[in-house]
Design an enzyme around this catalytic site. Structure first.
Site, PDB file in Angstrom:
ATOM      1  CE  LYS A 113      -4.475  -1.891   1.669  1.00 17.57           C
ATOM      2  NZ  LYS A 113      -3.755  -3.487   1.579  1.00 17.57           N
TER       3      LYS A 113
HETATM    4  C1  LIG Z   1      -4.473  -4.616   1.203  1.00 15.47           C
HETATM    5  C2  LIG Z   1      -3.731  -5.732   0.861  1.00 15.47           C
HETATM    6  C3  LIG Z   1      -3.995  -6.808   0.141  1.00 15.47           C
HETATM    7  C4  LIG Z   1      -5.216  -6.754  -1.100  1.00 15.47           C
HETATM    8  O1  LIG Z   1      -5.136  -5.861  -1.908  1.00 15.47           O
HETATM    9  P1  LIG Z   1      -6.452  -5.244  -2.814  1.00 15.47           P
HETATM   10  O2  LIG Z   1      -6.094  -4.269  -3.369  1.00 15.47           O
HETATM   11  O3  LIG Z   1      -7.463  -4.718  -1.575  1.00 15.47           O
HETATM   12  O4  LIG Z   1      -6.724  -6.273  -3.551  1.00 15.47           O
HETATM   13  C5  LIG Z   1      -3.179  -8.038  -0.057  1.00 15.47           C
HETATM   14  N1  LIG Z   1      -2.352  -8.084   0.737  1.00 15.47           N
HETATM   15  C6  LIG Z   1      -1.686  -7.068   1.503  1.00 15.47           C
HETATM   16  C7  LIG Z   1      -0.393  -7.291   2.493  1.00 15.47           C
HETATM   17  C8  LIG Z   1      -2.484  -5.948   1.685  1.00 15.47           C
HETATM   18  O5  LIG Z   1      -2.120  -5.096   2.712  1.00 15.47           O
END
Ligand SMILES: *Cc1c(COP(=O)(O)O)cnc(C)c1O
Length: 470
Positions: A113
């Protein structure tokens, strides 16, 4: 480039107009009017660019209301070796049998993120200064999103963050990451309740339109178009690292929750990046795997949403999924409104038509699911075969990637978090704890800034008022 809503409102808005917005006024999500097309000559020009330069080139195709020199400066300031740990920013790590990890989790909070949120922090600061405005970001988190948002917004002019989390329910490492921030514009609020209580408070405050306007309340959730756009860049960066010519195809496997990450892959593929397959991986919360196998989308309730060892994928509905469905129904806003605005509200889900289902394959999507036992086995097998330690979310992606591998087509598995964040499951799989990166060692013993509060909307509002007038 202009933006429209997925639910039929075809008012044309500029990038800067939707940057600070959540949903479109008709309840839909914003998408560009079309996907800019990238041909082989363009790909050849981009091959070999540094990550920040590539980001600038791709963002420029979608943003025409920020002067190029400013956008370039924002990209250069965001994607640095100092923040992301390597010159490549998203380096590849080869595993066995044509499988490759693309590392997206070497940013400040050790999860992918950061890739988008770090840019968002710089874009917000820039746009707010340009307008002479302020923004108070109110959010709810059970882990990764909250810390990524706080590390991106800390110290930024014009932005305050009020982040609600369920008191005592995040992992000790995640609590330490957020609560040890000492920046005056970051406000941690631990709510005596569960994650849903936090989210309900955010909704209640946002529904008080008078309060929302007066205190300039905004969000940074995963439906924000700028976050999705920033993620498009690492599909190109991964492709260029994995191939030598633009004739080659690659596939991507993506651990998915709210469909934000893989939706960026969908956009990259629609732009003409030579992607063969987009492999969507879920954990036990398999809403999306079910859709891609059956064409039937059924939103789950709280009682059917499992707490798993890949917690950032524990979702009951996928908030970005509407963007893909809009493309699947050939951008028919009325049809998207009928599915997301009506069928979900009335019947808790929908089925696409046989024609629409047949079209899914043309977008390259396939899917699969992974369980706790699969995660443990995958973490163990990868450690033994390659000496690479992966986290639980990446393990879900890798497990499903193996099921969809094809000879001659490299499969890039997006690494979405580092194992240090999910130490308990790594210990369960391997019998030892993962190493914590240098910069974060000992954060558990740093002083903490966090206010513990009852699950009470009025109390949270008063807290925001106090800090906004101060
Ligand atoms: C947020 C997240 C996901 C999922 O990603 P999306 O964009 O919601 O599909 C997968 N793995 C980790 C470690 C995350 O923080």
């Amino acid at each position: 480039m202009k933006y429209i809503s997925t639910r039929g409102d075809r008012t044309l808005r500029g990038f800067s107009d939707i940057l600070l917005e959540g949903l479109a006024p008709d309840g839909g999500l914003y998408l560009p009017t079309h996907y800019p097309q990238v041909d082989a000559a363009q790909l050849s020009r981009w091959r070999g660019l540094a990550y920040a330069e590539l980001a600038f080139e791709i963002l420029s195709l979608f943003i025409d209301d920020i002067p190029p020199a400013d956008l370039k400066r924002l990209c250069d300031a965001t994607y640095t070796e100092a923040v992301f740990g390597t010159r490549e920013i998203t380096p590849l790590k080869p595993l066995e049998d044509g499988l490759v990890l693309e590392a997206l989790s070497n940013g400040p909070t050790l999860a992918f993120k950061d890739m988008a949120m770090q840019l968002l922090g710089n874009l917000f600061e820039y746009e707010l200064a340009r307008r002479g405005e302020q923004l108070n970001i109110l959010g709810a988190t059970s882990g990764d999103t909250g810390s990524a948002a706080e590390y991106a917004m800390r110290g930024k002019q014009g932005v305050r963050v009020f982040m609600l989390s369920p008191h005592g329910r995040m992992s000790p490492f995640q609590q330490a990451q957020m609560f040890s921030l000492q920046d005056a514009n970051i406000h941690n609020i631990a709510i005596q309740g569960v994650f849903d209580d936090c989210q309900d408070i955010v909704k209640a405050v946002s529904n008080d339109l008078d309060f929302k306007r007066r205190y300039r309340i905004g969000t940074v959730n995963s439906i924000n178009w700028a976050r999705l756009l920033a993620q498009v860049v690492y599909y190109f960066a991964g492709y260029f690292q994995a191939t030598k010519s633009n004739e080659e195809l690659v596939s991507f496997a993506v651990p998915s929750g709210n469909f934000g990450n893989i939706c960026a892959g969908h956009v990259a593929r629609c732009m003409g990046l030579p992607i063969r397959r987009l492999v969507l991986a879920t954990n036990e919360n398999d809403v999306l795997d079910e859709f891609f196998r059956t064409g039937h989308y059924r939103v789950r309730g709280t009682a059917e949403t499992w707490e798993t060892s890949s917690p950032s994928m524990d979702i009951s509905k996928a908030s970005n999924f509407e963007r893909f469905v809009f493309d699947l129904v050939q951008r028919d806003g009325a049809r998207t409104q009928a599915l997301f605005g009506e069928a979900i509200a009335l019947r808790g889900g929908f089925s696409v038509s046989p024609d629409e289902q047949a079209r899914i394959a043309s977008f390259g999507f396939v899917s699969g699911k992974s369980t706790h036992a699969d995660r443990l086995a995958t973490i163990r097998a990868t450690w033994q075969a390659s000496g690479v330690l992966i986290d639980t979310h990446t393990a879900d992606g890798l497990k499903v990637a193996r099921e969809h591998r094809e000879p001659g087509v490299p499969m890039l598995v997006l690494e979405t978090a580092l194992p240090a964040k999910f130490a308990a499951t790594i210990e369960e799989a391997l019998g030892f704890a993962p190493e914590v990166p240098e910069a974060l060692r000992g954060i558990e013993s740093l002083p903490r800034r966090c206010e513990v509060m009852k699950a009470d909307v009025g109390a949270v509002k008063r807290h925001i008022e106090r800090h906004c007038t101060a």
